[in-house]
Design an enzyme around this catalytic site. Structure first.
Site, short mmCIF file in Angstrom:
data_model
loop_
_atom_site.label_atom_id
_atom_site.label_comp_id
_atom_site.label_asym_id
_atom_site.label_seq_id
_atom_site.Cartn_x
_atom_site.Cartn_y
_atom_site.Cartn_z
N GLU A 125 -50.88 33.51 11.03
CA GLU A 125 -49.76 33.31 10.13
C GLU A 125 -49.73 31.85 9.67
OE1 GLU A 125 -46.27 32.79 13.48
OE2 GLU A 125 -46.97 34.81 13.04
N LYS A 127 -48.77 28.14 9.11
CA LYS A 127 -47.99 27.18 9.92
C LYS A 127 -47.07 26.41 8.98
CE LYS A 127 -48.39 23.54 13.40
NZ LYS A 127 -47.49 22.59 12.70
N LYS A 303 -52.23 33.87 17.17
CA LYS A 303 -51.59 34.38 18.39
C LYS A 303 -52.26 35.69 18.79
CE LYS A 303 -47.08 32.62 16.88
NZ LYS A 303 -45.70 33.00 16.45
N LYS A 327 -55.27 23.25 12.27
CA LYS A 327 -54.70 22.33 11.30
C LYS A 327 -55.65 22.15 10.11
CE LYS A 327 -51.33 20.25 12.05
NZ LYS A 327 -50.95 19.15 12.96
N CYS A 445 -29.94 -7.66 -15.44
CA CYS A 445 -31.28 -7.07 -15.50
C CYS A 445 -31.22 -5.74 -16.26
CB CYS A 445 -31.82 -6.85 -14.10
SG CYS A 445 -33.45 -6.07 -14.07
#
Length: 775
Positions: A125, A127, A303, A327, A445
């Site tokens: 799934e 992340k 998992k 990752k 300014c």
């Protein structure tokens, strides 16, 4: 300096490096989990944690009970009540390569003693890069919602989570078959398009923007005021559970189906596959589609599908054996830096922006990138003409990671950061502790004045009808409006009004409407007046709090002028704003005298703090550890607490609940400037009356009660309704719950009406509400 290979480290060197890494990880954990303000990228953080894990694997005798490998997340904020998780919310181990994923699958097969040819089924799934949350349902009704916190204890953010709505977090479970007590877990996240729109609007209005959707989701959910969360675009994906530990399905995939049946959104890209190669196929598909998902992901979670196998595999340290996070690498590309532009913000900050040859990074065409500040330019030695490595920080905001030195043009010169404002030529100064230079020109300014005036006439400040950006720019270019007081002078200047009709196509009616709109604001409430000044770090809610605390303009002005006479250092402010460091903790630091010499050099800094200041609570010790790298840093903190402090006026402002030292210091710095005081004095002179603030009443029919407004209100605006209710002592909420007392419903009331009927909440029409509060 290149780090030594772990195999080459001596035991002594390994012990010293573990201590250093532990301090660094504690600091970054606190910044990420408590402050929602990380200083390093996810990739850099992962590298620190991996180095730490590799050293512990090489020297297991050096693993300590308080090692970063033994804990999850960081301590909770004192702003929220604590929630003890029924089942700990653990972290996952990471994989960064295909081989590590294959090793993960092989380890599981060996542990389960499965035949080599048998493929294990997994659920893969996305992340989600958001904030983990746990939702406890008892008899199908949402009781408590909490953040992950340190994995065992989280923060009670139930009211905030309810604001996400029934389609994301149901107040009552749908379907059937749910356990009497079930703890549903998932991720709160921000859709990328909604996040981008929020940041654009915030920057245009001079409000806080966020570095990436993860910080935005965390900052939005961890608000003290649920109404703020209600106004933020947040979503939720459910993917796990805590209690009951035995589960409610035989498989992970089946559990996701159950969660969907009960009313939770689950990720449509979650899929059941077999074997390591099946996992890698999902990974590659998600990596390819990543930029088009509409939300941020930083990897894929794998998992084991069968829950009985998950139970056999169990856990090791802070992670389950049966799951891992694969990752993504940081999204990078190379391009040419064509120029460096200096942008001047509404508060005068000078921000360098890299102008790039267009390049696609992660499916997005990037033409500009942040260079943060002059220190960052010097540290990376970025020069115009360089070929640079570009990365989307947090996969959202582009930043330059490094220069490719071998491709540098021979005539490329070091960049000279301007010492004067490119917009007005005023000196640009950099105060001690500040990361950026700021223009001192203020209202002279042009880069600041129009933005300041837009803020001044905005809906939540003076709310002057007929003065939008177009008119402000035109009037400023003609020299008619240089400061807020000029707006009110304009309404009295018949000669300019005649020119306005002639040159801009205004008719007599439109000129009359403009004058009426300006004159209507010569009487203004104190909170709107304070907010309209555009002081840095003073937002709408802080202005309301300050107005109620000081009640009158003379009292507030006197406190600000007194504050300007004694401004503490930025270090003092950082100390008082550190995560979980309360004013009582600062007093403890000031009153104690730590030994000059380090009595325990080998201990982590948080344990050294415990030794020096035994009365400090653990959260405060962890907060202080984010500011002190060693014993000398700790002694310095104690000296700051003892020797520095605010003036009486600044202490009076900072002591107001909900204000704090950062906002107080901003007011002191603003009123210290002579030209700012002159601008305020001129504006006050144009006012007919600055109305005293009303303290919330306690003797009204709605005092202490909770009210929700919904539908298309016809008798008053939503802001008017909220202001009136709060003045009468009521609490205004954005969502209906069992604790709601009244729902005031206009035409078109929808889901909130249904919720009110379900919870037995009293529903009132607008007329009935007005009758209740006395008109």
């Amino acid at each position: 300096m290149t780090e030594s290979p772990v195999a080459d480290l001596s035991r002594e060197a390994a012990e010293a490096e573990l201590a250093r890494l532990a301090r660094a990880l504690a600091r970054h954990d606190a910044l990420y989990y408590q402050g929602d303000a990380p200083e390093i990228s996810d990739a850099d953080y992962d590298a620190l944690r991996r180095r730490h894990a590799d050293i512990e694997a090489r020297f297991p005798e050096l693993v300590k009970p308080d090692s970063p490998s033994q804990r999850v997340g960081a301590g909770i904020s004192e702003a929220f009540a604590e929630v003890r998780h029924g089942v700990p919310m653990l972290s996952l181990d990471n994989a960064f390569s295909d081989d590590e994923v294959r090793d993960f699958a092989a380890r599981i097969a060996r542990f389960l003693k499965l035949p080599g040819e048998e493929l294990i089924a997994f659920v893969a799934e996305p992340k989600i890069d958001g904030l983990s949350a746990s939702l406890l349902y008892v008899d199908g009704v949402l009781e408590v919602g909490a953040t992950r916190g340190d994995g065992r204890t989280g923060e009670d953010v139930t009211a905030n989570l309810r604001t996400l709505g029934e389609a994301r977090i149901p107040s009552r479970l749908k379907g059937s078959g749910w356990p009497a007590r079930v703890e549903v877990r998932g991720e709160v996240y921000a859709p990328t398009d909604a996040f981008t729109a929020f940041n654009a609007a915030a920057e245009a209005e001079g409000r806080r923007s966020y570095a990436n959707p993860r910080n935005f989701a965390a900052g939005s959910l961890r608000q003290k005021n649920p109404a703020i969360t209600a106004g933020r675009p947040l979503n939720f994906f459910a993917y796990a559970w805590g209690e009951p530990a035995e589960g409610f399905s035989e498989t992970q995939a089946g559990a996701l189906e159950k969660l969907a049946e009960w009313g939770f959104p689950t990720n449509p890209r979650s899929v059941r596959v077999e074997g390591a190669e099946g996992l890698l196929q999902v990974y590659r598909a998600l990596e390819a589609d990543r930029a088009t998902l509409g939300y941020d992901i930083d990897g894929v979670v794998y998992k084991v599908d069968r829950l009985d196998l998950q139970a056999r595999l169990g856990f090791v340290a802070r992670s389950p054996r049966w799951a891992i996070a694969h990752k993504f690498p940081a999204q990078q590309a190379t391009t040419v830096l064509e120029g460096i532009d200096i942008q001047v913000g509404r508060t005068g900050s000078l921000t360098p922006v890299a102008r790039l040859a267009p390049v696609t990074v992660g499916g997005v065409v990037v033409r500009n990138a942040t260079l943060h500040n002059e220190d960052e330019i010097a540290r990376k030695d970025v020069r115009i003409g360089d070929t640079v490595v570009l990365q989307r920080a947090g996969d959202v905001i582009p930043q330059i990671v490094a220069v490719v030195p071998e491709r540098r043009p021979a005539d490329a010169l070091p960049f000279a950061f301007p010492t004067h404002c490119p917009a007005c030529g005023s000196e640009a100064v950099r105060e001690e502790g500040e990361a950026r230079r700021r223009c001192t020109g203020g209202l002279i300014c042009p880069a600041q004045i129009v933005e300041r005036l837009k803020h001044f006439v905005g809906r939540k400040a003076f709310d002057i009808e007929g003065l939008g950006e177009k008119q402000l720019v035109a009037f400023h270019e003609r020299g008619w409006i240089r400061e807020p007081a000029d707006i009110f002078r304009l309404a009295r200047d018949k000669e300019q009004l005649t020119a306005l009709r002639a040159e801009d196509g205004y008719g007599e009616t439109s000129v009359g409407n403009l004058v009426a709109g300006i004159d209507a604001r010569r009487t203004i409430s104190l909170d709107r007046f304070i907010y309209g000044l555009g002081v840095r770090d003073i937002g709408e809610q802080t202005s309301i709090v300050l107005a109620r605390a000081f009640e009158t303009w003379p009292a507030f002005e006197a406190a600000c002028l007194a504050a300007a006479d004694g401004i503490p250092s930025e270090d003092w402010v950082r100390l008082n704003e550190a995560p979980a460091v309360s004013p009582r903790a600062v007093v403890t630091l000031a009153e104690a005298s730590p030994p000059a010499g380090d009595p325990w050099p080998e201990a982590p800094i948080d344990q050294q703090i415990a030794l020096a200041f035994p009365s400090l609570a653990a959260p405060a010790r962890r907060g202080l550890a984010t500011l002190a790298d060693d014993w000398a840093g700790l002694v310095r903190l104690a000296a700051i607490a003892r020797d520095e402090g605010p003036s009486e006026g600044l202490g009076q402002i900072a002591g107001v609940s909900g204000v704090g030292p950062v906002a107080a210091r901003a007011l002191a710095l603003f009123f210290r400037e002579t030209h700012n005081r002159a601008m305020v004095d001129a504006l006050v002179a144009e006012m007919a009356r600055i109305e005293d603030a009303e303290r919330p009443k306690t003797d009204t029919p709605v005092a202490g009660r909770t009210v929700v407004f919904t539908g298309a209100l016809e008798r008053f605006t939503r802001d008017e309704a909220k202001a009136r209710a709060e003045a009468l002592g009521a609490k205004v909420s954005g969502s209906v719950s069992r604790k709601t007392d009244f729902l005031v419903a206009g035409p078109g009331a929808g889901s909130k009406m249904a919720d009110a009927l379900k919870h037995g909440v009293t529903v009132l029409t607008e007329d009935e509400w007005l009758a209740l509060i006395g008109g």
